[in-house]
Design an enzyme around this catalytic site. Structure first.
Site, PDB file in Angstrom:
ATOM      1  N   ALA A 233       1.574   8.279  16.249  1.00 56.72           N
ATOM      2  CA  ALA A 233       1.942   9.023  15.285  1.00 56.72           C
ATOM      3  C   ALA A 233       0.884   9.162  13.686  1.00 56.72           C
ATOM      4  O   ALA A 233      -0.085   9.573  13.604  1.00 56.72           O
ATOM      5  CB  ALA A 233       3.301   9.771  14.618  1.00 56.72           C
TER       6      ALA A 233
ATOM      7  N   VAL B 228       1.082  -1.035   0.166  1.00 58.50           N
ATOM      8  CA  VAL B 228      -0.533   0.036   0.048  1.00 58.50           C
ATOM      9  C   VAL B 228       1.198   1.571  -0.011  1.00 58.50           C
ATOM     10  O   VAL B 228       0.017   2.425  -0.926  1.00 58.50           O
ATOM     11  CB  VAL B 228      -1.090  -0.041   0.905  1.00 58.50           C
ATOM     12  CG1 VAL B 228      -2.110  -0.955   0.750  1.00 58.50           C
ATOM     13  CG2 VAL B 228      -0.139   0.031   2.619  1.00 58.50           C
TER      14      VAL B 228
ATOM     15  N   TYR C 183       4.374   5.182  14.951  1.00 60.42           N
ATOM     16  CA  TYR C 183       2.443   3.963  15.319  1.00 60.42           C
ATOM     17  C   TYR C 183       2.044   4.945  15.415  1.00 60.42           C
ATOM     18  O   TYR C 183       0.857   5.050  15.375  1.00 60.42           O
ATOM     19  CB  TYR C 183       2.762   3.297  16.134  1.00 60.42           C
ATOM     20  CG  TYR C 183       1.584   2.303  15.572  1.00 60.42           C
ATOM     21  CD1 TYR C 183       1.397   1.036  14.740  1.00 60.42           C
ATOM     22  CD2 TYR C 183       1.372   1.928  17.233  1.00 60.42           C
ATOM     23  CE1 TYR C 183       0.087   0.440  15.151  1.00 60.42           C
ATOM     24  CE2 TYR C 183      -0.363   1.229  17.168  1.00 60.42           C
ATOM     25  CZ  TYR C 183      -0.633   0.688  16.594  1.00 60.42           C
ATOM     26  OH  TYR C 183      -1.881   0.227  15.529  1.00 60.42           O
TER      27      TYR C 183
END
Lengths: 252, 251
Positions: A147, A56, A145
């Site tokens: 943030a 992604v 993580y």
């Protein structure tokens, strides 16, 4: 049960854990489902599910995913941005490569899929982002993580505001869901077994969550029953964040 | 597909706009439903019985749940939807008005939940759903006592979830934004030109509409069902995206 009959859904990160549970729940409710991940098609994935190997955080992969989903479904009804990674480090310990790994998947990945699919979503489409309670209060030693999940919450609101009424967009903020990621987080403590026991006592529900718990909320958000819900970050954590950390709720 | 078959449900404010929609949905999902309200509804959906119920009277609340204990062996779903609003600033609100808003919106919820606890404990998985509001987070002008009462509901919800979760009772609040009810129509009426105001309110929503009682009942139904078995202690805002947005000066 066929609450998603006639609908098409794309779920990123459907190899395992929460993503896999969502794929299976949507399939059981009659949706046509595509999912993707960085590796090969996982064992045991229902033959009716379209699989695509894709990252992604890679724009070209997302263009290819859009192409495949378009050929399979035409307009897309449901997009679930579930793919996510975590690295257990403070800011001071995080490298540029850590930033690229966490923000690439958790933040840029959500941006890329939304940018690709919003223009081709059906009217009344629903985007469901997987945020986290860690996007609202910090887990120690999980700086990037935490943030990245706050980014997901902010983007959720922006999409709802900019792309309503055609598309709805909400986030699910799971608490401690028993997956490989949760085990990796507990492994950071000096005594993982004691940490797990202590965490359990802070859950009014008396247990940790399961991927299926999250899938059931994703199903509601994908269905017509949530037609008036948009722009929200819904916490699903067994009551953990409703309670003060000072005293455990449960004696058990 | 019935999501609530075999369940019992008690809905305060069950004759009102949102309360009536909840009762109808619960009955459609297979629950046995009591619509508890001071007012008798003009019509009742099949599967729903009405009971006169005044949330402000502890004697009436106690008597109701004593009697309910003879009728039902457990209570699975409690919805605290009874509520009123008074459209005034603090300056214009009398102490009697303030106390009345709190007596119904907050104290009534406390009394109902308190006396329902013994029956809720007998359910294999009870769900309590309190009515908070968007106004518990963000103030509408001239609605002081209501806003304050809904803030109290939100804190009460978290506290109940913390205390009674270990007994198998989930507690959540629903926080609706603008929903087309007699209460909203009254709010519009007191604010001048109804039609242009209604359109302005629709336009400020990301979904370009305000909600219907059925929209809210859809979420109450989910929270009442076993699908929400891990959801507790949360404030579930459902507002067509309104509170996701920084408000623009469009009115």
């Amino acid at each position: 049960m066929t609450r998603l009959a006639g609908k098409s859904a794309l779920v990123t990160g459907g190899r395992q854990g929460i993503g896999r549970a969502i794929v299976e729940a949507f399939l059981a409710e009659g949706a046509a489902v595509m999912t993707c991940g960085r590796g090969d098609r996982p064992d045991g994935l229902d033959g009716a599910v379209h699989w695509m190997t894709a990252d992604v955080s890679d724009g070209r992969d997302m263009d290819a995913l859009k192409q495949s989903a378009g050929e399979a479904f035409g307009a897309l009804d449901i997009l679930v941005n579930n793919a996510g990674v975590q690295i257990e480090k403070t800011v001071a310990d995080s490298s540029d490569a850590d930033w690229d790994a966490v923000m690439g998947v958790n933040a840029k990945g959500v941006f890329l899929t939304c940018r690709a699919f919003i223009p081709v979503m059906a009217s009344g489409g629903s985007i469901i982002n997987i945020g986290s309670i860690s996007g609202m209060a910090a887990d120690p030693g999980m700086a990037l993580y935490n943030a990245s999940k706050a980014f997901v919450h902010g983007l959720t609101r922006s999409i709802a505001v900019d792309h309503g009424p055609g598309v709805r967009c909400n986030a699910i903020c799971p608490g401690w869901i028993m997956t490989g990621m949760a085990d990796a987080a507990f492994a950071q403590s000096r005594d993982p077994a004691a940490a797990k026991e202590d965490a359990l006592k802070r859950h009014p529900a008396g247990r940790f969550g399961t991927p299926e718990d999250v899938a059931r909320l994703a199903l509601w958000l994908a269905s017509e029953d949530s037609a008036f819900a948009t722009g929200q970050c819904y916490t699903l954590d067994g009551g953990l964040t409703a309670a003060s950390p000072i005293r455990a709720c449960s004696d058990g | 597909m019935a999501m609530l078959s075999g369940k019992t449900a008690f809905v305060t404010g069950g004759a009102g706009g949102i309360g009536a929609a909840i009762c109808a949905r619960f009955a459609k999902e297979g629950a046995e439903v009591i619509a508890a309200d001071v007012a008798e509804p003009a019509a009742l959906p099949e599967g729903v019985t009405w009971r006169r119920y005044d949330v402000t009277s502890e004697a009436a609340v106690r008597q109701t749940f004593d009697e309910l204990g003879g009728l039902w062996d457990k209570l699975d779903i409690l919805v605290n939807a009874a509520g009123i609003e008074i459209e005034k600033t603090i300056e214009d609100t009398t102490l009697e008005e303030w106390n009345r808003v709190f007596a119904i919106n907050v104290t009534g919820m406390f009394l109902t939940a308190k006396h329902a606890l013994p029956l809720l404990r007998k359910s294999p998985g009870a769900s309590v759903i309190n009515f908070g509001s968007y106004d518990g987070f963000i103030a509408d002008p001239g609605l002081t006592a209501y806003c304050a009462s809904k803030g109290a509901v939100h804190a009460l919800t978290r506290a109940m979830a913390c205390d009674h979760g270990p007994e198998g009772i989930r507690v959540n609040a629903i926080c609706p934004g603008y929903v087309d009810t007699p209460m909203l129509q009254s709010f519009f009426r007191d604010s001048g030109d109804i039609e242009s105001l209604q359109q302005a309110v629709r336009d400020v929503h990301p979904l370009r509409s305000y909600g219907t009682p059925d929209d809210i009942a859809n979420l109450v139904n989910w929270l009442a069902s076993d699908e929400a078995r891990y959801a507790s202690g949360q404030l579930w805002v459902i507002d067509g995206g309104l509170s996701a947005q920084v408000q623009q000066m469009r009115l």
